[in-house]
Design a protein around this motif. Structure first.
Motif, PDB file in Angstrom:
ATOM      1  N   GLN A 279       0.837  -1.207   0.000  1.00  0.00           N
ATOM      2  CA  GLN A 279       0.000   0.000   0.000  1.00  0.00           C
ATOM      3  C   GLN A 279       0.872   1.256   0.000  1.00  0.00           C
ATOM      4  OE1 GLN A 279      -0.611   2.613   2.440  1.00  0.00           O
ATOM      5  NE2 GLN A 279      -1.940   3.465   0.830  1.00  0.00           N
ATOM      6  N   GLU A 321      -3.569  -5.360   1.442  1.00  0.00           N
ATOM      7  CA  GLU A 321      -3.977  -3.949   1.437  1.00  0.00           C
ATOM      8  C   GLU A 321      -5.397  -3.784   1.960  1.00  0.00           C
ATOM      9  OE1 GLU A 321      -1.851  -1.585  -2.088  1.00  0.00           O
ATOM     10  OE2 GLU A 321      -3.188  -3.172  -2.792  1.00  0.00           O
ATOM     11  N   TYR A 325      -6.780  -0.829   4.810  1.00  0.00           N
ATOM     12  CA  TYR A 325      -7.906   0.102   4.710  1.00  0.00           C
ATOM     13  C   TYR A 325      -9.009  -0.245   5.720  1.00  0.00           C
ATOM     14  CZ  TYR A 325      -5.812   2.062   0.496  1.00  0.00           C
ATOM     15  OH  TYR A 325      -4.969   2.687  -0.385  1.00  0.00           O
ATOM     16  N   TYR A 332     -11.725  -1.086   0.650  1.00  0.00           N
ATOM     17  CA  TYR A 332     -10.547  -1.154  -0.215  1.00  0.00           C
ATOM     18  C   TYR A 332     -10.649  -0.133  -1.341  1.00  0.00           C
ATOM     19  CZ  TYR A 332      -7.229  -3.037  -3.639  1.00  0.00           C
ATOM     20  OH  TYR A 332      -6.222  -3.187  -4.544  1.00  0.00           O
TER      21      TYR A 332
END
Length: 372
Positions: A279, A321, A325, A332
């Motif tokens: 990320q 990732e 989030y 996402y």
């Protein structure tokens, strides 16, 4: 015209010179093409050198090593004359044909020729008629009104050239550096990722940065790897045939350059932190700044290694990732939308991106209001 002496010896042993990169060889051939254009040589000959330069620049492995094995002419567009120039450069560090061209014209004229609104014929005109040998001379001549008396030039031409010079200077002074079309970089990045994924020590690997965000142009290749054995990954990757040289290599970081002149940065983290690093290095910088601010308002601190819960000090490592989030209360966000252009305001209702499988055809049409 300057005479082309043709083929040269293929003997490379005993020169004591390090082999040049593909980018260096391509630059040399492109310089010959530019000088030939300035010399008003045949279009066919100019294009031959330009095509060879383009092929060599993007070739994934060392062209110099290919030449050393006598296999240079297996490349498309490389014939006897161009092969001779490359071998001469590898053997002596220069090309006699190019040196003779340099004796005829100031090298600064090549930059003048690339300026929008110029070109070979107009560059020859300002050199021969106004003594312009580089961009500084051109700017001075335009400001002093010395170009308007030349055939086909006037006050408007001078004004246009001054605007072009201003834009040229601003572009060169920008922070972006040299960028390439994503379509030219992605195939090589994909090959490097596949090579990493093939290593037994690698759990996951992907490219990041502007390439992963599908930006139109790319400056370098950022690679992210999940592995519990980073030194083994570094050692294996450093020997990849598409890398011309390794500038720096540590326990978890490696910086290298490909034979086509692209920078490559490799980072390795434990699998449990792979999402954090991917990320972070996907960016963009603006998106990451906004994400950190968003997370801090909710009591979290985001780094490339983990997400920290500020009140408790608990460190949350994210393998994906999506977990990054989700930890800070977001759905996402696809890489293509990470530019800080409203993606946080639209959290939870982001558009569904078009996939390759969605494409059914290409609809093309012209309007009758045009000339065809």
């Amino acid at each position: 015209m300057v005479a082309d002496s043709g083929d040269k010896s293929h003997k490379l042993a005993g020169t004591g010179r390090s082999l040049p990169t593909n980018a260096e060889l391509a630059d040399v051939l492109q310089t010959i093409a530019d000088y030939l254009a300035l010399d008003l040589d045949s279009t066919y000959r100019i294009l031959a050198y330009e095509k060879a330069a383009a092929v060599i620049r993007e070739f994934p492995v060392s062209v110099a090593e290919l030449a050393a094995r006598g296999e240079l002419r297996t490349l498309p567009g490389v014939g006897q004359a161009i092969e001779g120039k490359v071998v001469e450069y590898l053997t002596t560090g220069e090309i006699g044909f190019l040196e003779r061209l340099r004796e005829r014209y100031p090298e600064g004229l090549l930059t003048v020729m690339r300026l929008p609104g110029m070109g070979p014929k107009k560059t020859r005109l300002v050199w021969e008629g106004a003594g312009v040998a580089d961009l500084r001379d051109l700017e001075r001549a335009a400001k002093e009104g010395r170009l308007r008396g030349l055939p086909g030039m006037g006050e408007k031409t001078e004004a246009n050239l001054l605007r072009a010079l201003e834009a040229w200077t601003a572009r060169l002074g920008g922070p972006e550096g040299h960028r390439r079309l994503r379509a030219l970089v992605e195939p090589q990045a994909t090959r490097l990722v596949e090579a990493l994924r093939a290593l037994p020590q690698v759990v996951a690997a992907d490219y990041a940065g502007s390439l992963r965000r599908c930006r139109a142009t790319v400056r370098d290749i950022d690679l992210v790897v999940a592995s519990g054995e980073p030194e083994a990954v570094m050692s294996a990757f450093a020997r990849h045939p598409e890398l011309a040289r390794v500038e720096a290599q540590g326990e978890t970081k490696l910086a290298a350059t490909t034979h086509s002149g692209l920078g490559v940065d490799l980072r390795v983290v434990p699998p449990e932190s792979y999402g954090d690093l991917l990320q972070h290095f996907t960016g963009s910088a603006e998106h990451n700044v906004a994400l950190r601010a968003y997370a801090q308002r909710r009591g979290y601190k985001i780094s490339e290694y983990h997400v920290e819960h500020l009140e408790s000090g608990r460190l949350i490592r994210c393998a994906t990732e999506t977990e990054v989030y989700k930890t800070v209360g977001l759905s996402y966000i696809p890489p293509e939308l990470r530019e800080d252009r409203g993606e946080f305001d639209a959290a939870g209702r982001l558009p569904q991106l078009i996939e390759r499988s969605d494409i059914r055809g290409d609809f093309h049409m012209h309007t009758t209001a045009s000339d065809g």
